[in-house]
Design an enzyme around this catalytic site. Structure first.
Site, PDB file in Angstrom:
ATOM      1  N   SER A 240       0.846  -1.185   0.000  1.00  0.00           N
ATOM      2  CA  SER A 240       0.000   0.000   0.000  1.00  0.00           C
ATOM      3  C   SER A 240       0.883   1.236   0.000  1.00  0.00           C
ATOM      4  O   SER A 240       2.110   1.133   0.039  1.00  0.00           O
ATOM      5  CB  SER A 240      -0.905   0.006   1.230  1.00  0.00           C
ATOM      6  OG  SER A 240      -0.113   0.303   2.372  1.00  0.00           O
ATOM      7  N   LYS A 241       0.247   2.391  -0.012  1.00  0.00           N
ATOM      8  CA  LYS A 241       0.970   3.660  -0.075  1.00  0.00           C
ATOM      9  C   LYS A 241       2.042   3.795   1.012  1.00  0.00           C
ATOM     10  O   LYS A 241       3.043   4.470   0.820  1.00  0.00           O
ATOM     11  CB  LYS A 241      -0.017   4.821   0.070  1.00  0.00           C
ATOM     12  CG  LYS A 241      -0.872   5.018  -1.155  1.00  0.00           C
ATOM     13  CD  LYS A 241      -0.930   6.476  -1.570  1.00  0.00           C
ATOM     14  CE  LYS A 241      -1.675   6.655  -2.870  1.00  0.00           C
ATOM     15  NZ  LYS A 241      -3.134   6.568  -2.688  1.00  0.00           N
ATOM     16  N   ARG A 242       1.777   3.159   2.150  1.00  0.00           N
ATOM     17  CA  ARG A 242       2.759   3.220   3.244  1.00  0.00           C
ATOM     18  C   ARG A 242       4.129   2.736   2.806  1.00  0.00           C
ATOM     19  O   ARG A 242       5.148   3.112   3.371  1.00  0.00           O
ATOM     20  CB  ARG A 242       2.301   2.307   4.393  1.00  0.00           C
ATOM     21  CG  ARG A 242       1.229   2.892   5.260  1.00  0.00           C
ATOM     22  CD  ARG A 242       0.929   1.977   6.416  1.00  0.00           C
ATOM     23  NE  ARG A 242       0.433   0.664   6.009  1.00  0.00           N
ATOM     24  CZ  ARG A 242       0.953  -0.481   6.401  1.00  0.00           C
ATOM     25  NH1 ARG A 242       1.998  -0.501   7.196  1.00  0.00           N
ATOM     26  NH2 ARG A 242       0.416  -1.622   6.011  1.00  0.00           N
ATOM     27  N   HIS A 243       4.168   1.833   1.822  1.00  0.00           N
ATOM     28  CA  HIS A 243       5.443   1.248   1.405  1.00  0.00           C
ATOM     29  C   HIS A 243       6.104   2.030   0.281  1.00  0.00           C
ATOM     30  O   HIS A 243       7.054   1.568  -0.325  1.00  0.00           O
ATOM     31  CB  HIS A 243       5.226  -0.199   0.958  1.00  0.00           C
ATOM     32  CG  HIS A 243       4.551  -1.045   1.991  1.00  0.00           C
ATOM     33  ND1 HIS A 243       3.240  -1.434   1.905  1.00  0.00           N
ATOM     34  CD2 HIS A 243       5.021  -1.542   3.158  1.00  0.00           C
ATOM     35  CE1 HIS A 243       2.922  -2.157   2.956  1.00  0.00           C
ATOM     36  NE2 HIS A 243       3.977  -2.232   3.741  1.00  0.00           N
ATOM     37  N   GLY A 244       5.590   3.205  -0.003  1.00  0.00           N
ATOM     38  CA  GLY A 244       6.135   3.985  -1.121  1.00  0.00           C
ATOM     39  C   GLY A 244       5.089   4.097  -2.205  1.00  0.00           C
ATOM     40  O   GLY A 244       3.966   3.622  -2.042  1.00  0.00           O
TER      41      GLY A 244
END
Ligand code: GLU
Length: 470
Positions: A240-244
């Site tokens: 998800s966005k948390r990972h880039g």
């Protein structure tokens, strides 16, 4: 079923093309190409509240950027509602589907009871054998799922996966407003589009036995299935966005090359010995499901960046020059109308491509070659542009100005002569020049830089540096 391999990529246009979707598209595309088959693009836009035309355009843009153009389509499911209806009618007429009049409240009550009694959470079958319609209620249509035996998914990646039919619900294939649901539309489309191989994320594996039952009810041959393992972040959570950045076009903006993305994505799940870097032709030639693992893959942004730097290093300067222009415009280094001499730009790129990990970095480092003026890094200016270096800079400027033919060898000779005369090491001469020309202390070989920058600009900048000292 078609003799030729026919696969489909079937995104729901409820968001941008993300890395997971792109990998599914890629594996479909590769499998089609490897087998001289066809890839079909199908837009699953039946969720009208969340699907938008803008997302459809963005998905296609992302696929085109990656070079994953499909052979047929895009087809849109919302154009095909009449077709779905006719299949639902057929199942109803054959007694393989039935109308269900249960209200949401009743269904909810059933679910709660089932939960309390520890039974499977599925429809209790109340309307299965109803003889008469219930007046005043718009019914849904449910598929009559077999309640005994099992359904086997013979998956090209997962192997044999068995589902007990008693776990399978009488699934709703048409809502009370007459619109079809996912499992029905997928099967109808895969049949109509003569799909031979369904290649998709393994988050759909649970749908597959339901879809197989629908194929059987419609008396169609079942395609082969290949369920791709998920892509996870470094913390093993779903990507998800948390990972880039996860949107494919965000990687365009960050200066990645499409081939690097493709190469990275293919290695998320597939391998070929120890080889890491592949041309597209090699991928097409080597691709097979036998070498796709079952385990989820972990997304590693550093590795992607490394791969990108490899692709930049190995691309032709001409190709990179074309690719970097939009980034130079975005930076404001060149204006949109400005025509850069491509041959010259390629030479400048050639001096820098070994150091740039992205096109953004490449554009930033090209700035000193192109911009009218440069800014000095303050520390570098203090250290290298001072009374100690002034005389060297003056001599070099004059020497360069007097050169009739500008060449790397000639420039080198001049530098050596000046260093010798002043009894200093070459570095003592090179660093002040580097700061004068590029603003900083790091750049490709200084003779190369001067040669590419050309006499006029070099002399101008040396002059300015000399002025800044006095
Ligand atoms: N539209 C589905 C999705 O985006 C894919 C369905 C399928 O491939 O069968 O997840």
């Amino acid at each position: 079923m078609s003799d030729k391999v026919r696969v489909r990529f079937a995104p729901s246009p409820t968001g941008y093309l993300h890395l997971g979707g792109a990998r599914t598209a890629l594996f479909n595309w590769l499998y089609a190409k490897h087998n001289n088959g066809a890839c079909i693009l199908r837009i699953e836009d039946t969720d009208r509240t969340r699907s938008t035309d803008e997302y459809i355009d963005e998905i296609i843009k992302g696929m085109n950027w990656l070079g994953l153009e499909c052979d047929e389509g895009p087809f849109r499911q919302t154009d095909r509602f009449d077709t779905y209806k006719s299949y639902v009618e057929r199942l109803l007429n054959d007694g393989k589907a039935y109308h269900c009049y249960c209200s949401p409240e009743e269904l909810d009550k059933n679910r709660k009871e089932a939960m309390k009694e520890g039974r499977a959470l599925k429809y209790n079958g109340r309307c299965r054998d109803l003889k008469e319609p219930v007046p005043g209620v718009d019914p849904v249509v449910r598929f009559r799922m077999p309640q005994e035996g099992s359904t086997v998914v013979d998956d090209l990646i997962r192997g044999t996966v068995t589902f007990e039919n008693e776990q399978l619900d009488d699934l709703i294939i048409q809502r009370s407003d007459g619109t079809p649901t996912y499992n029905l539309t997928v099967v109808v489309d895969d049949v109509d589009m003569e799909i031979t191989h369904v290649i998709r994320g393994d988050d759909h594996l649970n749908n597959t036995p339901r879809q197989i039952q629908l194929y059987q009810a419609l008396e169609y041959e079942i395609p082969r299935f290949a369920h791709l393992p998920m892509i996870l972040g470094s913390d093993k959570a779903r990507l998800s966005k948390r990972h880039g950045a996860t949107s494919v076009m965000a990687y365009y903006d960050m200066g990645y090359l499409p081939d690097a993305i493709v190469n990275y994505l293919v290695r998320l799940g597939w391998s070929y010995g120890d080889q890491e870097v592949f041309t597209r032709d090699e991928l097409i030639k080597y691709f097979s499901f036998e070498s796709v693992g079952k385990a989820a893959s972990i997304f590693n942004p550093e590795k992607l960046l490394w791969l990108n730097s490899q692709y930049i290093m190995n691309s032709s300067p001409e190709e990179l020059a074309d690719l970097v222009i939009p980034f130079l415009v975005k930076d404001g280094t060149v204006s949109e109308e400005q025509e850069l001499d491509r041959q010259w730009l390629s030479r400048a790129v050639h001096t820098l491509q070994e150091r740039a990990k992205t096109l953004v970095e490449l554009a930033a480092s090209l700035r000193y070659y192109i911009a009218e003026e440069i800014e000095y890094d303050e520390k570098a200016r203090k250290k290298f542009l001072n009374t100690e270096s002034r005389e060297l800079l003056v001599e070099l400027k004059e020497g360069l100005d007097a050169m009739t033919e500008f060449s790397e060898e000639g420039i080198e000779k001049l530098f050596k002569d000046v260093a010798e005369q002043h009894e200093v090491k070459l570095g003592k001469v090179a660093q002040p020049v580097r700061v004068s020309l590029t603003g900083g202390t790091q750049s490709p070989g200084i003779f190369e830089v001067i040669d590419v920058m050309g006499k006029e600009k070099t002399v101008q900048r040396l002059e300015r540096a000399i002025q800044s000292i006095s």
